[in-house]
Design a protein around this motif. Structure first.
Motif, PDB file in Angstrom:
ATOM      1  N   ARG A 145      32.291  18.601   2.053  1.00 32.86           N
ATOM      2  CA  ARG A 145      32.251  17.384   3.557  1.00 32.86           C
ATOM      3  C   ARG A 145      31.571  17.464   4.537  1.00 32.86           C
ATOM      4  N   GLU A 146      30.644  18.766   4.406  1.00 33.11           N
ATOM      5  CA  GLU A 146      30.339  18.966   5.903  1.00 33.11           C
ATOM      6  C   GLU A 146      28.924  18.465   6.174  1.00 33.11           C
ATOM      7  N   ILE A 147      28.011  17.746   4.819  1.00 32.47           N
ATOM      8  CA  ILE A 147      26.664  17.096   4.380  1.00 32.47           C
ATOM      9  C   ILE A 147      26.683  16.506   5.339  1.00 32.47           C
ATOM     10  N   TRP A 148      25.158  16.246   5.992  1.00 31.41           N
ATOM     11  CA  TRP A 148      25.630  15.298   7.252  1.00 31.41           C
ATOM     12  C   TRP A 148      24.991  14.029   6.265  1.00 31.41           C
ATOM     13  N   ALA A 149      24.177  14.082   4.981  1.00 34.26           N
ATOM     14  CA  ALA A 149      24.474  12.464   4.647  1.00 34.26           C
ATOM     15  C   ALA A 149      23.076  13.507   3.019  1.00 34.26           C
ATOM     16  N   GLY A 150      23.983  12.302   1.758  1.00 33.94           N
ATOM     17  CA  GLY A 150      22.859  13.007   0.415  1.00 33.94           C
ATOM     18  C   GLY A 150      23.011  12.066   0.087  1.00 33.94           C
ATOM     19  N   ALA A 151      22.321  12.240  -1.501  1.00 38.36           N
ATOM     20  CA  ALA A 151      21.833  11.959  -1.993  1.00 38.36           C
ATOM     21  C   ALA A 151      21.516  12.281  -3.357  1.00 38.36           C
ATOM     22  N   TYR A 152      22.446  11.696  -4.558  1.00 42.83           N
ATOM     23  CA  TYR A 152      21.950  12.462  -6.279  1.00 42.83           C
ATOM     24  C   TYR A 152      21.107  11.920  -6.383  1.00 42.83           C
ATOM     25  N   VAL A 153      20.186  13.338  -7.018  1.00 42.66           N
ATOM     26  CA  VAL A 153      18.935  12.739  -7.821  1.00 42.66           C
ATOM     27  C   VAL A 153      18.596  12.835  -9.307  1.00 42.66           C
ATOM     28  N   TYR A 154      18.605  11.176 -10.221  1.00 44.17           N
ATOM     29  CA  TYR A 154      19.410  10.906 -11.183  1.00 44.17           C
ATOM     30  C   TYR A 154      18.495  11.353 -12.472  1.00 44.17           C
ATOM     31  N   SER A 155      17.473  11.692 -11.870  1.00 42.89           N
ATOM     32  CA  SER A 155      16.645  12.167 -13.066  1.00 42.89           C
ATOM     33  C   SER A 155      16.318  13.173 -13.263  1.00 42.89           C
ATOM     34  N   ASP A 156      15.425  14.202 -13.925  1.00 46.74           N
ATOM     35  CA  ASP A 156      14.826  15.438 -14.053  1.00 46.74           C
ATOM     36  C   ASP A 156      13.097  15.339 -14.037  1.00 46.74           C
ATOM     37  N   ALA A 157      13.372  14.131 -14.426  1.00 47.33           N
ATOM     38  CA  ALA A 157      11.371  14.397 -14.333  1.00 47.33           C
ATOM     39  C   ALA A 157      10.519  13.955 -12.835  1.00 47.33           C
ATOM     40  N   PRO A 158       9.670  14.859 -12.629  1.00 43.52           N
ATOM     41  CA  PRO A 158       9.326  14.900 -11.162  1.00 43.52           C
ATOM     42  C   PRO A 158       9.061  13.326 -10.754  1.00 43.52           C
ATOM     43  N   ASP A 159       7.665  12.243 -11.964  1.00 49.20           N
ATOM     44  CA  ASP A 159       7.454  11.137 -11.187  1.00 49.20           C
ATOM     45  C   ASP A 159       8.916  10.550 -10.743  1.00 49.20           C
ATOM     46  N   GLU A 160       9.426  10.137 -12.269  1.00 48.34           N
ATOM     47  CA  GLU A 160      11.522   9.483 -11.574  1.00 48.34           C
ATOM     48  C   GLU A 160      11.570   9.688 -10.682  1.00 48.34           C
ATOM     49  N   GLN A 161      11.866  10.569 -10.484  1.00 46.37           N
ATOM     50  CA  GLN A 161      12.459  11.600  -9.393  1.00 46.37           C
ATOM     51  C   GLN A 161      12.359  11.236  -8.088  1.00 46.37           C
ATOM     52  N   LEU A 162      10.807  11.271  -8.031  1.00 46.60           N
ATOM     53  CA  LEU A 162      10.264  10.045  -6.492  1.00 46.60           C
ATOM     54  C   LEU A 162      10.523   9.000  -6.502  1.00 46.60           C
ATOM     55  N   ARG A 163       9.867   8.112  -7.797  1.00 52.25           N
ATOM     56  CA  ARG A 163      10.200   6.910  -7.714  1.00 52.25           C
ATOM     57  C   ARG A 163      12.153   6.556  -7.363  1.00 52.25           C
ATOM     58  N   ASP A 164      12.980   7.009  -7.527  1.00 46.96           N
ATOM     59  CA  ASP A 164      14.438   7.170  -7.527  1.00 46.96           C
ATOM     60  C   ASP A 164      13.960   6.805  -6.087  1.00 46.96           C
ATOM     61  N   ILE A 165      13.611   8.565  -5.225  1.00 50.03           N
ATOM     62  CA  ILE A 165      13.701   8.214  -3.805  1.00 50.03           C
ATOM     63  C   ILE A 165      12.944   7.703  -3.014  1.00 50.03           C
ATOM     64  N   LEU A 166      11.922   6.881  -3.560  1.00 50.67           N
ATOM     65  CA  LEU A 166      11.128   5.992  -2.301  1.00 50.67           C
ATOM     66  C   LEU A 166      11.789   4.573  -2.572  1.00 50.67           C
ATOM     67  N   GLY A 167      12.099   4.519  -3.585  1.00 52.99           N
ATOM     68  CA  GLY A 167      12.676   3.031  -3.458  1.00 52.99           C
ATOM     69  C   GLY A 167      14.499   2.783  -3.086  1.00 52.99           C
ATOM     70  N   ARG A 168      15.070   3.895  -2.824  1.00 51.04           N
ATOM     71  CA  ARG A 168      16.043   4.378  -2.093  1.00 51.04           C
ATOM     72  C   ARG A 168      16.295   4.358  -1.049  1.00 51.04           C
ATOM     73  N   PHE A 169      14.987   5.134  -0.323  1.00 53.45           N
ATOM     74  CA  PHE A 169      15.795   5.191   0.820  1.00 53.45           C
ATOM     75  C   PHE A 169      14.223   4.282   2.123  1.00 53.45           C
ATOM     76  N   ALA A 170      13.016   3.841   0.882  1.00 53.84           N
ATOM     77  CA  ALA A 170      12.195   3.280   1.489  1.00 53.84           C
ATOM     78  C   ALA A 170      11.594   4.086   2.848  1.00 53.84           C
ATOM     79  N   PRO A 171      11.083   5.373   3.048  1.00 54.45           N
ATOM     80  CA  PRO A 171      10.765   6.655   3.815  1.00 54.45           C
ATOM     81  C   PRO A 171       9.220   5.856   3.770  1.00 54.45           C
ATOM     82  N   HIS A 172       8.675   6.040   5.233  1.00 50.76           N
ATOM     83  CA  HIS A 172       7.280   5.849   5.755  1.00 50.76           C
ATOM     84  C   HIS A 172       5.927   6.522   5.281  1.00 50.76           C
ATOM     85  N   LEU A 173       5.011   6.016   4.400  1.00 46.58           N
ATOM     86  CA  LEU A 173       4.224   7.230   3.626  1.00 46.58           C
ATOM     87  C   LEU A 173       3.369   6.813   4.832  1.00 46.58           C
TER      88      LEU A 173
END
Length: 245
Positions: A145-173
């Motif tokens: 409960r104490e975390i500020w915000a969180g997200a599950y990383v769905y893949s164990d492959a780094p390429d897919e992990q990165l695509r997942d996070i970039l697509g989910r949060f749309a951070p400025h690159l």
């Protein structure tokens, strides 16, 4: 004694969190009449970090709502891109996501990373103290409960992990602006100022350098640069949001 049932429907992308026997589209779920809807969903195995709207008989309800027998409950997946209000978008990754952390830093994303297992309570506390989105494949950690915000990383492959996070949060690159080792900010450095930190072959072969303002690590376009450039160019082509150096 068993209580009444509700009819629980999970979004398709959330069914991976449940037991195989509960992955049907619509599952009768026993309730006790006192537990919140959020507790019911978590008891089904789904971290609330992955949950979007909750609909009870077609009407949106908060996670604190106490469901009643016979109701139809629909659990939608989190909205993408997911807004994170109230703070600059920053991340904290657990010990198992080191490659993802380095790739996010390569793209200029503010990414803290623990390369030692400091324990779930400490990670959750840091997420709250620094207002960072905690990324993990540990469902138990994301339920704290104490975390500020969180997200599950769905893949164990780094390429897919990165695509997942970039697509989910749309951070400025902002590629090539952060130290992949410590997350510090890079600045241009001339050969003379960093010469004592370089091996002789590097001094002779390269003229353009950057240095971390925090850990003083020196960077140049060495043998691995083509591979890193491909990671950057692929991310920019699909998600935009920055410029190459």
């Amino acid at each position: 004694m068993n209580g009444p049932d509700i009819n629980l429907t999970l979004a398709p992308e959330l069914r991976l969190f449940t037991a195989p026997s509960r992955r049907a589209e619509r599952v009768p779920t026993t309730i006790d009449g006192t537990s919140s809807l959020g507790h019911v969903v978590e008891s089904a195995g789904v971290p609330l970090t992955e949950v979007g709207r909750l609909l009870v008989d077609g009407r949106e309800a908060p996670a604190s709502y106490v469901p009643q027998g016979g109701e139809d409950v629909e659990v939608e997946a989190v909205e993408r891109p997911q807004p994170v209000p109230g703070a600059p978008l920053r991340f904290l990754l657990d010990v198992h996501l080191g490659t993802l952390a380095r790739r996010m830093r390569l793209l200029g994303i503010d990414t803290a990373y623990e390369n030692e297992d400091i324990g779930d309570p400490a990670l959750a506390t840091r997420s709250a103290a620094e207002r960072r989105v905690l990324l993990s494949r540990d469902r138990g950690l994301l339920r704290r409960r104490e975390i500020w915000a969180g997200a599950y990383v769905y893949s164990d492959a780094p390429d897919e992990q990165l695509r997942d996070i970039l697509g989910r949060f749309a951070p400025h690159l902002m590629p090539w602006t952060r130290c992949t080792a410590c997350n510090g900010t890079l600045h241009a450095a001339d050969k003379d100022s960093v010469g004592e930190l370089l091996e002789g072959g590097t001094q002779r072969s390269y003229d353009v350098f950057a240095q971390c303002g925090d850990c003083e690590r020196v960077y140049w376009r060495g043998a691995h640069h083509a591979r890193l450039e491909l990671i950057v160019s692929d991310a920019l082509a699909e998600f935009g949001g920055g410029v190459t150096a």
